[in-house]
Design an enzyme around this catalytic site. Structure first.
Site, short mmCIF file in Angstrom:
data_model
loop_
_atom_site.label_atom_id
_atom_site.label_comp_id
_atom_site.label_asym_id
_atom_site.label_seq_id
_atom_site.Cartn_x
_atom_site.Cartn_y
_atom_site.Cartn_z
CD GLU A 1 -15.63 14.52 7.24
OE1 GLU A 1 -15.15 13.67 6.49
OE2 GLU A 1 -16.71 15.13 6.98
CG HIS B 260 -16.47 -21.76 24.15
ND1 HIS B 260 -16.43 -20.45 24.54
CD2 HIS B 260 -15.51 -22.42 24.86
CE1 HIS B 260 -15.48 -20.30 25.45
NE2 HIS B 260 -14.91 -21.49 25.67
CG ASP C 33 -21.47 2.51 -6.94
OD1 ASP C 33 -22.01 1.72 -6.15
OD2 ASP C 33 -20.25 2.83 -6.85
CB VAL D 243 -15.84 4.14 3.45
CG1 VAL D 243 -15.57 2.70 3.79
CG2 VAL D 243 -17.25 4.51 3.81
CB ALA E 204 -11.09 10.07 -0.03
N GLY F 105 -16.15 11.43 -1.64
CA GLY F 105 -17.37 10.81 -2.13
C GLY F 105 -17.26 10.45 -3.60
N GLY G 218 -11.37 14.18 3.56
CA GLY G 218 -12.53 13.30 3.70
C GLY G 218 -12.25 12.15 4.65
CB ALA G 219 -12.79 11.52 8.17
P1 FAD Z 1 -18.57 -0.07 -11.16
O1 FAD Z 1 -17.89 -1.08 -10.32
O2 FAD Z 1 -18.10 1.32 -11.10
O3 FAD Z 1 -18.48 -0.63 -12.64
C1 FAD Z 1 -19.00 0.04 -13.73
C2 FAD Z 1 -18.31 -0.44 -14.99
O4 FAD Z 1 -19.00 0.08 -16.11
C3 FAD Z 1 -16.88 0.04 -15.12
O5 FAD Z 1 -16.05 -1.01 -15.55
C4 FAD Z 1 -16.95 1.13 -16.18
O6 FAD Z 1 -15.77 1.29 -16.93
C5 FAD Z 1 -18.06 0.58 -17.05
N1 FAD Z 1 -18.75 1.59 -17.87
C6 FAD Z 1 -19.25 2.78 -17.47
N2 FAD Z 1 -19.88 3.39 -18.49
C7 FAD Z 1 -19.77 2.57 -19.56
C8 FAD Z 1 -20.21 2.64 -20.89
N3 FAD Z 1 -20.92 3.68 -21.36
N4 FAD Z 1 -19.88 1.63 -21.73
C9 FAD Z 1 -19.18 0.56 -21.28
N5 FAD Z 1 -18.75 0.43 -20.02
C10 FAD Z 1 -19.04 1.42 -19.17
N6 FAD Z 1 -17.81 -1.42 -1.89
C11 FAD Z 1 -18.02 -2.44 -1.05
O7 FAD Z 1 -19.15 -2.95 -0.99
N7 FAD Z 1 -17.02 -2.93 -0.26
C12 FAD Z 1 -15.78 -2.40 -0.29
O8 FAD Z 1 -14.90 -2.86 0.44
C13 FAD Z 1 -15.52 -1.32 -1.16
N8 FAD Z 1 -14.30 -0.76 -1.21
C14 FAD Z 1 -14.06 0.26 -2.11
C15 FAD Z 1 -12.80 0.83 -2.13
C16 FAD Z 1 -12.53 1.86 -3.00
C17 FAD Z 1 -11.14 2.47 -3.03
C18 FAD Z 1 -13.55 2.32 -3.88
C19 FAD Z 1 -13.27 3.43 -4.87
C20 FAD Z 1 -14.82 1.77 -3.85
C21 FAD Z 1 -15.09 0.73 -2.95
N9 FAD Z 1 -16.36 0.16 -2.86
C22 FAD Z 1 -16.59 -0.85 -1.98
C23 FAD Z 1 -17.46 0.61 -3.70
C24 FAD Z 1 -17.64 -0.36 -4.89
O9 FAD Z 1 -16.44 -0.42 -5.63
C25 FAD Z 1 -18.79 0.10 -5.76
O10 FAD Z 1 -19.96 0.22 -4.97
C26 FAD Z 1 -19.06 -0.90 -6.87
O11 FAD Z 1 -17.91 -1.13 -7.66
C27 FAD Z 1 -20.19 -0.40 -7.77
O12 FAD Z 1 -20.47 -1.38 -8.72
P2 FAD Z 1 -21.14 -1.01 -10.12
O13 FAD Z 1 -21.21 -2.29 -10.86
O14 FAD Z 1 -22.37 -0.24 -9.89
O15 FAD Z 1 -20.12 -0.01 -10.84
P1 NAD Z 2 -17.83 8.94 1.78
O1 NAD Z 2 -19.12 9.54 1.42
O2 NAD Z 2 -17.80 7.70 2.56
O3 NAD Z 2 -16.96 9.98 2.62
C1 NAD Z 2 -16.63 11.25 2.13
C2 NAD Z 2 -16.28 12.13 3.31
O4 NAD Z 2 -15.72 13.32 2.81
C3 NAD Z 2 -17.49 12.50 4.14
O5 NAD Z 2 -17.21 12.29 5.50
C4 NAD Z 2 -17.70 13.97 3.82
O6 NAD Z 2 -18.26 14.70 4.89
C5 NAD Z 2 -16.28 14.41 3.53
N1 NAD Z 2 -16.19 15.59 2.67
C6 NAD Z 2 -16.93 15.91 1.58
N2 NAD Z 2 -16.50 17.07 1.03
C7 NAD Z 2 -15.44 17.49 1.79
C8 NAD Z 2 -14.56 18.60 1.73
N3 NAD Z 2 -14.67 19.51 0.76
N4 NAD Z 2 -13.60 18.71 2.67
C9 NAD Z 2 -13.46 17.77 3.65
N5 NAD Z 2 -14.28 16.69 3.75
C10 NAD Z 2 -15.25 16.55 2.83
O7 NAD Z 2 -17.05 8.80 0.40
P2 NAD Z 2 -15.68 8.08 0.06
O8 NAD Z 2 -14.93 7.75 1.28
O9 NAD Z 2 -15.06 8.89 -1.00
O10 NAD Z 2 -16.21 6.74 -0.59
C11 NAD Z 2 -17.06 6.78 -1.75
C12 NAD Z 2 -18.02 5.64 -1.75
O11 NAD Z 2 -17.33 4.41 -1.96
C13 NAD Z 2 -18.76 5.55 -0.45
O12 NAD Z 2 -20.09 5.91 -0.69
C14 NAD Z 2 -18.70 4.12 -0.05
O13 NAD Z 2 -19.99 3.57 0.00
C15 NAD Z 2 -17.89 3.42 -1.12
N6 NAD Z 2 -16.81 2.69 -0.45
C16 NAD Z 2 -17.16 1.65 0.35
C17 NAD Z 2 -16.19 0.97 1.05
C18 NAD Z 2 -16.59 -0.15 1.95
O14 NAD Z 2 -17.72 -0.63 1.82
N7 NAD Z 2 -15.74 -0.61 2.84
C19 NAD Z 2 -14.86 1.34 0.94
C20 NAD Z 2 -14.54 2.42 0.13
C21 NAD Z 2 -15.54 3.07 -0.57
#
Ligand code: FAD
Ligand code: NAD
Length: 478
Positions: free
Chosen positions: A211, A451, A319, A191, A276, A278, A188-189
């Site tokens: 990817e 600037h 999310d 984010v 990675a 999605g 997965g290429a």
């Molecule tokens: P979450 O952050 O997933 O929180 C949900 C919470 O609910 C969790 O603590 C979970 O345990 C809890 N929960 C679930 N079900 C229950 C239940 N039934 N009872 C009690 N608790 C429960 N987004 C950005 O905008 N910028 C970034 O730089 C960025 N970087 C990322 C990097 C990585 C590696 C990853 C994986 C994601 C990244 N994201 C980034 C995406 C971002 O983390 C999510 O969009 C965001 O956390 C979603 O927020 P949320 O509150 O919807 O859910």
């Molecule tokens: P993503 O949707 O950004 O990328 C997944 C990639 O995997 C896509 O390019 C897709 O075409 C590829 N893919 C899917 N199935 C595949 C397969 N079988 N083989 C090869 N490639 C495949 O998802 P992610 O990188 O896992 O991130 C998940 C979410 O977390 C994103 O939706 C993003 O919004 C959020 N996130 C955001 C940030 C940020 O805002 N900087 C950072 C990390 C994560």
């Protein structure tokens, strides 16, 4: 324990904790249930973002960027440091410290604002009753006038690459490596693939990214994606497009990955493999069949534009609902819902959600891409400006990339802004503000920018929409 509330929030990620804090600030009696535990086994509010998402990944991106700067770029500007080495356990400890500080900060904000934080699991029953099970297994039934569901998302698994304890991992595992894998594969290429691929590539891994799509970052503007791909490949990320992973097997402490590309069957052996591909909405155990909340065809909780579900006074944010899976999008939804419950009338502007990929250079955008506008047949003008002509970027020896502004050909209203460059994540906020205020490119052009700053590239790109960029050769024929 109190059992009846004005508002119960399930999930304390960015969407849920913003909703809970805002609701409490508005005088509503609020509880927030969250089941996440930190590394110390104690409740850790903040969800994916704080515990194993945005924050830990940015800590490692920043540390690894400084490492590359020290190792490769300091000498170019006259700073001799010799060979610099990375102390991975210390880098990880720094990341963990930041995570603990921020999750502890949410707990303190809950306390200070009067949110009743309830560690454990919540399940929505009929009639806005919530079954709350704490970490010791005790069950209580709570009730609320309003319920906000914010359970977030989890990584998608793919059958050809089932996760193992520590060799085939998802993003959470990839934030915990205690040493630098010599060979790292990433499926997965997107984010996550690009950000975590950058971290480990900078620290010394040979990184291959597989990817499935033939195109790179298709949601970004074409030119940004094309130039970004070239720069990332130049840094050593071996990004292979148009590949289909067929299987991944662990043998002799390594992972053998088989995949197909346009030339046929291929294979690759790596020391670690990150999947990675999605994330998907997380709703397991969340809803009683009688809750009245419905899912859409992709498994997201179904909501309208105001985040209301099909059940009266039950909302869902973050999310787990449609729209980009981004922390800031969830935060704004959480705040909107809390304020609406309190009788206010805010809206979330889904046309102005910024996206950022925290590679180096960073990639950031808001609004329409040029390819989208071409497809819809809308007439537009484009202004762009390279950082190579920006004094501050030159002074910092960091000149890759450019700013591109697209404006409506008739009204000059800004339709999209796309940035590839150091600091793009900060610069994009200027575009979001301009677009929120319905600004024209000329409005930005008439604004005074300090600037020397990277922001001046935004100014020049805005001037460029009408062909007025000053630091470009642009002479009228006499
Ligand atoms: P979450 O952050 O997933 O929180 C949900 C919470 O609910 C969790 O603590 C979970 O345990 C809890 N929960 C679930 N079900 C229950 C239940 N039934 N009872 C009690 N608790 C429960 N987004 C950005 O905008 N910028 C970034 O730089 C960025 N970087 C990322 C990097 C990585 C590696 C990853 C994986 C994601 C990244 N994201 C980034 C995406 C971002 O983390 C999510 O969009 C965001 O956390 C979603 O927020 P949320 O509150 O919807 O859910
Ligand atoms: P993503 O949707 O950004 O990328 C997944 C990639 O995997 C896509 O390019 C897709 O075409 C590829 N893919 C899917 N199935 C595949 C397969 N079988 N083989 C090869 N490639 C495949 O998802 P992610 O990188 O896992 O991130 C998940 C979410 O977390 C994103 O939706 C993003 O919004 C959020 N996130 C955001 C940030 C940020 O805002 N900087 C950072 C990390 C994560």
């Amino acid at each position: 324990m109190r059992t009846s509330y004005d508002v119960i929030v399930i999930g304390a990620g960015p969407a849920g904790y913003h909703a809970a804090i805002r609701a409490a600030q508005l005088g509503l009696n609020t509880a927030c249930i969250d089941k996440s535990l930190g590394k110390d086994g104690k409740p850790a509010y903040g969800g994916t973002c704080l515990n194993w998402g945005c924050i830990p990944s940015k800590a490692l991106l920043d540390s690894s960027h400084k490492f590359v700067d020290a190792n490769q770029h300091f000498a170019e500007i006259g700073i001799k440091v010799g060979k610099v080495s990375a102390d991975i356990p210390k880098m990880m400890a720094h990341k963990d410290k930041v995570v603990a500080q921020l999750t502890g900060g949410v707990a303190a904000l809950f306390k200070g604002n009067g949110v009743n934080g309830l560690p454990g699991t919540g399940k929505l029953l009929a009639g806005r009753q919530v079954e709350y099970t704490n970490h010791e297994g005790a069950v209580a039934t709570l009730s609320a006038e309003h319920v906000i569901l914010a359970p977030g998302s989890v990584p998608v698994d793919i059958p050809p690459a089932p996760l193992t304890d520590d060799l085939i991992v998802d993003s959470t595992g990839a934030l915990e490596f205690q040493s630098v894998p010599k060979r790292l594969g990433i499926i997965g290429a997107g984010v996550i693939g690009l950000e975590l691929g950058s971290v480990w590539n900078r620290l010394g891994s040979e990184v291959v990214v597989l990817e499935a799509l033939d195109s790179f970052l298709p949601m970004a503007d074409d030119r940004i994606a094309r130039d970004g791909l070239k720069l990332l490949r130049g840094q050593g990320l071996d990004i292979r497009l148009g590949t289909r992973v067929m299987g991944a097997e662990v043998a002799a402490g390594a992972v053998n990955v088989s995949y197909q590309d346009k030339d046929g069957d291929q294979s690759l052996t790596v020391d670690k493999l990150i999947v990675a591909v999605g994330r998907r909405p997380y709703t397991e155990g969340l809803l009683d069949p009688d809750s009245g909340v419905n899912l859409d065809e992709r498994g997201f909780l179904y909501v309208n534009d105001l985040c209301a579900t099909d059940a009266p006074n039950v909302y869902a944010v973050g999310d787990v609902v449609r729209g980009p899976m981004l922390a800031h999008k969830g935060m704004e939804e959480g705040i909107m819902v809390a304020e609406r419950i309190a009788g206010q009338k805010p809206l979330v502007n889904y046309d102005c959600v910024p996206s950022v990929v925290y590679t180096h250079p960073e990639i950031a955008w808001v609004g329409k891409t040029e390819q989208e506008l071409k497809a819809s047949g809308d007439a537009y003008n484009v202004g762009s400006f390279p950082f190579a002509a920006n004094g501050r970027a030159l002074a910092a020896n960091d000149t890759d990339g450019f700013v591109k502004i697209i404006a409506d050909a008739e009204t000059d209203r800004i339709l999209g802004v796309h940035i590839l460059g150091a600091g793009a994540s900060e610069l994009i906020a200027q575009a979001v503000i301009a677009m929120e205020f319905d600004a024209c490119a000329e409005d930005l052009g008439l604004t005074m920018f300090a600037h020397p700053t990277l922001s001046e590239a935004v100014h020049e790109a805005a001037l460029g929409v009408a062909g007025h960029a000053v630091h470009m050769i642009n002479r009228k024929k006499k």
